[in-house]
Design a protein around this motif. Structure first.
Motif, PDB file in Angstrom:
ATOM      1  N   GLN A  57     -28.557  -4.163 -27.478  1.00  0.00           N
ATOM      2  CA  GLN A  57     -29.060  -2.866 -27.052  1.00  0.00           C
ATOM      3  C   GLN A  57     -30.541  -2.928 -26.719  1.00  0.00           C
ATOM      4  O   GLN A  57     -31.011  -2.276 -25.780  1.00  0.00           O
ATOM      5  CB  GLN A  57     -28.797  -1.833 -28.153  1.00  0.00           C
ATOM      6  CG  GLN A  57     -27.321  -1.565 -28.422  1.00  0.00           C
ATOM      7  CD  GLN A  57     -27.123  -0.592 -29.563  1.00  0.00           C
ATOM      8  OE1 GLN A  57     -28.066  -0.255 -30.267  1.00  0.00           O
ATOM      9  NE2 GLN A  57     -25.879  -0.137 -29.734  1.00  0.00           N
ATOM     10  N   ALA A  58     -31.287  -3.746 -27.494  1.00  0.00           N
ATOM     11  CA  ALA A  58     -32.724  -3.875 -27.228  1.00  0.00           C
ATOM     12  C   ALA A  58     -32.968  -4.506 -25.862  1.00  0.00           C
ATOM     13  O   ALA A  58     -33.849  -4.095 -25.108  1.00  0.00           O
ATOM     14  CB  ALA A  58     -33.380  -4.700 -28.332  1.00  0.00           C
ATOM     15  N   SER A  59     -32.181  -5.563 -25.520  1.00  0.00           N
ATOM     16  CA  SER A  59     -32.346  -6.205 -24.213  1.00  0.00           C
ATOM     17  C   SER A  59     -31.980  -5.250 -23.080  1.00  0.00           C
ATOM     18  O   SER A  59     -32.652  -5.219 -22.038  1.00  0.00           O
ATOM     19  CB  SER A  59     -31.488  -7.469 -24.138  1.00  0.00           C
ATOM     20  OG  SER A  59     -30.120  -7.149 -24.290  1.00  0.00           O
ATOM     21  N   ILE A  63     -34.493  -4.007 -20.043  1.00  0.00           N
ATOM     22  CA  ILE A  63     -34.152  -4.101 -18.615  1.00  0.00           C
ATOM     23  C   ILE A  63     -34.233  -2.727 -17.974  1.00  0.00           C
ATOM     24  O   ILE A  63     -34.699  -2.575 -16.835  1.00  0.00           O
ATOM     25  CB  ILE A  63     -32.749  -4.716 -18.443  1.00  0.00           C
ATOM     26  CG1 ILE A  63     -32.757  -6.175 -18.911  1.00  0.00           C
ATOM     27  CG2 ILE A  63     -32.285  -4.620 -17.004  1.00  0.00           C
ATOM     28  CD1 ILE A  63     -31.388  -6.827 -18.891  1.00  0.00           C
ATOM     29  N   ALA A  64     -33.759  -1.724 -18.708  1.00  0.00           N
ATOM     30  CA  ALA A  64     -33.811  -0.373 -18.149  1.00  0.00           C
ATOM     31  C   ALA A  64     -35.248   0.089 -17.931  1.00  0.00           C
ATOM     32  O   ALA A  64     -35.553   0.785 -16.958  1.00  0.00           O
ATOM     33  CB  ALA A  64     -33.074   0.598 -19.082  1.00  0.00           C
ATOM     34  N   ARG A  65     -36.141  -0.297 -18.830  1.00  0.00           N
ATOM     35  CA  ARG A  65     -37.545   0.110 -18.692  1.00  0.00           C
ATOM     36  C   ARG A  65     -38.287  -0.705 -17.639  1.00  0.00           C
ATOM     37  O   ARG A  65     -39.323  -0.285 -17.139  1.00  0.00           O
ATOM     38  CB  ARG A  65     -38.260  -0.027 -20.034  1.00  0.00           C
ATOM     39  CG  ARG A  65     -37.761   0.920 -21.119  1.00  0.00           C
ATOM     40  CD  ARG A  65     -38.745   0.956 -22.282  1.00  0.00           C
ATOM     41  NE  ARG A  65     -39.061  -0.370 -22.760  1.00  0.00           N
ATOM     42  CZ  ARG A  65     -38.410  -0.988 -23.732  1.00  0.00           C
ATOM     43  NH1 ARG A  65     -37.373  -0.380 -24.325  1.00  0.00           N
ATOM     44  NH2 ARG A  65     -38.759  -2.192 -24.128  1.00  0.00           N
ATOM     45  N   ASN A  66     -37.774  -1.938 -17.348  1.00  0.00           N
ATOM     46  CA  ASN A  66     -38.471  -2.829 -16.407  1.00  0.00           C
ATOM     47  C   ASN A  66     -37.544  -3.210 -15.268  1.00  0.00           C
ATOM     48  O   ASN A  66     -37.337  -4.399 -14.970  1.00  0.00           O
ATOM     49  CB  ASN A  66     -38.969  -4.082 -17.130  1.00  0.00           C
ATOM     50  CG  ASN A  66     -39.913  -3.778 -18.268  1.00  0.00           C
ATOM     51  OD1 ASN A  66     -41.118  -3.675 -18.069  1.00  0.00           O
ATOM     52  ND2 ASN A  66     -39.362  -3.624 -19.471  1.00  0.00           N
ATOM     53  N   VAL A  71     -35.524  -6.933 -11.003  1.00  0.00           N
ATOM     54  CA  VAL A  71     -35.044  -7.117  -9.632  1.00  0.00           C
ATOM     55  C   VAL A  71     -35.894  -8.144  -8.898  1.00  0.00           C
ATOM     56  O   VAL A  71     -35.375  -9.000  -8.157  1.00  0.00           O
ATOM     57  CB  VAL A  71     -35.048  -5.770  -8.883  1.00  0.00           C
ATOM     58  CG1 VAL A  71     -34.734  -5.978  -7.411  1.00  0.00           C
ATOM     59  CG2 VAL A  71     -34.019  -4.817  -9.507  1.00  0.00           C
ATOM     60  N   ALA A  72     -37.216  -8.113  -9.102  1.00  0.00           N
ATOM     61  CA  ALA A  72     -38.102  -9.075  -8.436  1.00  0.00           C
ATOM     62  C   ALA A  72     -37.802 -10.502  -8.891  1.00  0.00           C
ATOM     63  O   ALA A  72     -37.763 -11.440  -8.070  1.00  0.00           O
ATOM     64  CB  ALA A  72     -39.561  -8.710  -8.722  1.00  0.00           C
ATOM     65  N   LEU A  73     -37.565 -10.688 -10.184  1.00  0.00           N
ATOM     66  CA  LEU A  73     -37.244 -12.022 -10.683  1.00  0.00           C
ATOM     67  C   LEU A  73     -35.923 -12.534 -10.123  1.00  0.00           C
ATOM     68  O   LEU A  73     -35.802 -13.704  -9.743  1.00  0.00           O
ATOM     69  CB  LEU A  73     -37.187 -12.001 -12.216  1.00  0.00           C
ATOM     70  CG  LEU A  73     -38.513 -11.758 -12.953  1.00  0.00           C
ATOM     71  CD1 LEU A  73     -38.286 -11.644 -14.445  1.00  0.00           C
ATOM     72  CD2 LEU A  73     -39.507 -12.875 -12.647  1.00  0.00           C
ATOM     73  N   LEU A  74     -34.931 -11.689 -10.051  1.00  0.00           N
ATOM     74  CA  LEU A  74     -33.635 -12.093  -9.495  1.00  0.00           C
ATOM     75  C   LEU A  74     -33.738 -12.435  -8.014  1.00  0.00           C
ATOM     76  O   LEU A  74     -33.111 -13.390  -7.535  1.00  0.00           O
ATOM     77  CB  LEU A  74     -32.605 -10.985  -9.715  1.00  0.00           C
ATOM     78  CG  LEU A  74     -32.203 -10.717 -11.175  1.00  0.00           C
ATOM     79  CD1 LEU A  74     -31.248  -9.536 -11.258  1.00  0.00           C
ATOM     80  CD2 LEU A  74     -31.560 -11.958 -11.779  1.00  0.00           C
ATOM     81  N   LEU A  75     -34.544 -11.677  -7.276  1.00  0.00           N
ATOM     82  CA  LEU A  75     -34.732 -11.974  -5.855  1.00  0.00           C
ATOM     83  C   LEU A  75     -35.435 -13.309  -5.661  1.00  0.00           C
ATOM     84  O   LEU A  75     -35.088 -14.083  -4.757  1.00  0.00           O
ATOM     85  CB  LEU A  75     -35.533 -10.842  -5.194  1.00  0.00           C
ATOM     86  CG  LEU A  75     -34.787  -9.517  -4.978  1.00  0.00           C
ATOM     87  CD1 LEU A  75     -35.729  -8.469  -4.404  1.00  0.00           C
ATOM     88  CD2 LEU A  75     -33.589  -9.720  -4.049  1.00  0.00           C
TER      89      LEU A  75
END
Length: 266
Positions: A57-59, A63-66, A71-75
């Motif tokens: 839940q923390a992870s 992700i929800a906050r960032n 998305v930039a890292l995945l791209l």
């Protein structure tokens, strides 16, 4: 007034007074320093371990906050993979000879022993031979595995001194015990010992002539000494690499007595 009505009025007055009074403040009745079972501390304050957040839940919360950063890292990752897949390999190739099968030491080479393949320039061995005609009739001083690129250092002849100190010489020696040659192989380090016969009443004397010196070739592995001696009489012959001082002692030493060798650990 009747007694019952007076009692009812008194009870009603007491209830009204209780409702109008303010409630006392709520305080922590826990004695100082008291820790209940199952509690841990965070910054000096106890909290219930059951209320700790689940890592998954923390992870998800991070992700929800960032979202933009994620998305930039995945791209970036997807772009790197795409560039790697689309980048063509170097088209530059060079033709080299490789052994068509496993070739043991002492093999007299023919054209059928090799195949021509194209490899990247960085895979070509320094000093490798590209013309099969140059190898025909030569003799291997060390084994070649299938697919291995031959070089002058693998062949019987001056190429065996590749990388040796300046002035090194290949010295042929005939050992007193030909059967002991079976213990040697190219690359083995040995110490050469000369045993000379004394006079009638003197014992035999032994002298270390050179060592440790590397073995370049032996009659047990090579069979023929054509590149070195130009003769077919190879029984008991060993070719070693020696510096100028050692070569001076070893040259013609077999005429002064019997030669033996001692195996030396690298």
């Amino acid at each position: 007034m009747p007694q019952k009505s007076r009692s009812a009025l008194l009870a009603r007055a007491e209830r009204s007074a209780s409702a109008a009074m303010p409630l006392p403040p709520v305080t922590n009745s826990r004695p100082p320093g008291t820790v209940y079972r199952g509690e841990t501390f965070s910054r000096g304050k106890p909290f219930n371990r059951v209320a700790r957040r689940n890592p998954v839940q923390a992870s998800r919360s991070w992700i929800a906050r960032n979202r933009r950063l994620t998305v930039a890292l995945l791209l970036c990752l997807a772009t790197g993979i795409a560039v790697q897949q689309m980048t063509p390999e170097s088209q530059l190739r060079v033709n080299v000879l490789v052994a068509a099968r496993d070739l043991p030491t002492g093999t007299s080479l023919t054209e059928s022993d090799f195949a021509n393949v194209a490899v990247a320039p960085e895979l070509a061995v320094s000093g490798s031979v590209t013309d099969a005609g140059v190898l025909v009739g030569r003799q291997l001083a060390s084994p070649l595995g299938k697919g291995q690129i031959p070089a002058e250092s693998n062949l019987l002849g001056p190429g065996l001194l590749t990388g040796a100190p300046l002035g090194s010489a290949a010295v042929p020696l005939r050992m007193a015990d030909p059967s002991s040659i079976q213990l040697l192989s190219p690359g083995q380090l040995v110490t050469v010992v000369l045993t000379s016969a004394g006079s009638y009443d003197e014992p035999k004397q032994s002298e270390v002539l050179a060592g440790p010196v590397p073995v370049l070739w032996t009659s047990a592995h090579g069979g023929k000494a054509g590149e070195w001696l130009g003769t077919s009489d190879t029984e008991g012959l060993v070719v070693v690499a020696a510096d100028p001082q050692q070569a001076e002692k070893l040259a013609g030493a077999s005429t002064q007595g019997k030669l033996f060798f001692v195996l030396v650990s690298p």
